[in-house]
Design an enzyme around this catalytic site. Sequence first.
Site, PDB file in Angstrom:
ATOM      1  N   LYS A  76     -49.433  -1.237 -43.041  1.00 47.08           N
ATOM      2  CA  LYS A  76     -49.835  -1.687 -44.380  1.00 47.08           C
ATOM      3  C   LYS A  76     -49.038  -2.926 -44.776  1.00 47.08           C
ATOM      4  O   LYS A  76     -49.586  -3.885 -45.330  1.00 47.08           O
ATOM      5  CB  LYS A  76     -49.621  -0.561 -45.409  1.00 47.08           C
ATOM      6  N   GLN A 120     -46.325   6.905 -50.144  1.00 42.98           N
ATOM      7  CA  GLN A 120     -46.904   7.411 -48.902  1.00 42.98           C
ATOM      8  C   GLN A 120     -46.757   8.932 -48.825  1.00 42.98           C
ATOM      9  O   GLN A 120     -45.664   9.476 -49.001  1.00 42.98           O
ATOM     10  CB  GLN A 120     -46.209   6.741 -47.692  1.00 42.98           C
ATOM     11  N   ASP A 146     -54.112   3.766 -54.629  1.00 39.11           N
ATOM     12  CA  ASP A 146     -54.678   4.856 -53.827  1.00 39.11           C
ATOM     13  C   ASP A 146     -55.871   5.499 -54.529  1.00 39.11           C
ATOM     14  O   ASP A 146     -56.645   6.226 -53.891  1.00 39.11           O
ATOM     15  CB  ASP A 146     -53.619   5.955 -53.608  1.00 39.11           C
TER      16      ASP A 146
HETATM   17  N1  GUN Z   1     -51.037   9.586 -46.273  1.00 38.26           N
HETATM   18  C1  GUN Z   1     -52.136   9.641 -45.472  1.00 38.26           C
HETATM   19  N2  GUN Z   1     -53.134   8.896 -45.995  1.00 38.26           N
HETATM   20  C2  GUN Z   1     -52.656   8.363 -47.143  1.00 38.26           C
HETATM   21  C3  GUN Z   1     -53.217   7.508 -48.121  1.00 38.26           C
HETATM   22  O1  GUN Z   1     -54.377   7.090 -48.049  1.00 38.26           O
HETATM   23  N3  GUN Z   1     -52.391   7.187 -49.165  1.00 38.26           N
HETATM   24  C4  GUN Z   1     -51.118   7.658 -49.280  1.00 38.26           C
HETATM   25  N4  GUN Z   1     -50.409   7.292 -50.340  1.00 38.26           N
HETATM   26  N5  GUN Z   1     -50.580   8.460 -48.368  1.00 38.26           N
HETATM   27  C5  GUN Z   1     -51.346   8.807 -47.319  1.00 38.26           C
END
Ligand code: GUN
Length: 331
Positions: A76, A120, A146
Amino acid sequence: MPGGDVRAGGGLERFREVQLPSVTATRLDGNLCATAIRGELTPRVAVFASAHGRAPSLHILLVGDDPGSQVYVRNKERACIETGLHVTVHRMSASSTREQVLGLVHQLNADAGCDGILVQAPLPAALGKAATQDVFDAIDPGKDVDGFHPTNVGLLVQGRAVLAPCTPTGVIELLERSKIAIGGTRSVVIGRSEIVGKPMALMLLQRDSTVTICHSRTKNLPAVTRDADLLVSAIGRPGFVTADMVKPGATVVDVGISPTSDRQLVVSLFGEGSARLASFDKKGTTVVGDIHPGVWDVAGAMTPVPGGVGPLTIALLLKNTLVAAESRAGR
Ligand code: GUN
């Protein structure tokens, strides 16, 4: 004939063992689609930066040392930099308290220079069961890239989301850009997570599909999935969806991305002599999806793993960060 002449008595019978099944499904290329989306974002990011004297900015909170999360966050971070977004990763130790994590979220909520906040998941188990939801709930909905905050979930339910979850939005982008019809179809989503299954079902419903959500208590799952024109699996169980569970010609989307170092699993899915096994033997690891490779022979269109939905999740995170910045600037 691909793979050699397999007719008996042709002297080429030995080829029968290694002949690969003919691939019939169209490959829905997530890399291509993500590249297109990211290409559209770059000039918008530049316009924002010149209008506001700074790039849109994303803050990522990474708590603990979950190996998968480390990889996802690194990817990311790299994508933000490539697109011209400002990104800060806040690495917090696994022994951080719930109050420390919430404290940083409150601080970022109040920071006018922060446009997007991503915590995350999963958070360390020691923080307690409710911690992830509590932390998501604490994020300013306008900075919730998100789309997990209850306000954003509510807007999605009502069909007026501004910030919606990245993975299902990426699936919709892939389907629409690939000219796969959604309206009037029967779709089946396997998995009911807040991150993928539930928002995916809502997005398909919003586009006039007739949607069924399946989960671990669904009875006679194959009978349900065989009814789907559009089948999305998001449960993280390698090879779970087999060819007998798929209607011929259906569109199949694989959201179940599972890293594995289990050679036996790779053999059982792809077979001895397969290109995937050769690559696995070199690296000692590979990524597999929920959809069994045998489904390529039945589906009309299908996403590969890797190179399907994964790259789209990141592209949509970049887009949500820009949208959050533009919306806050326009208020
Ligand atoms: N962990 C796995 N997928 C995601 C996501 O799309 N967003 C976040 N914040 N954590 C994750």
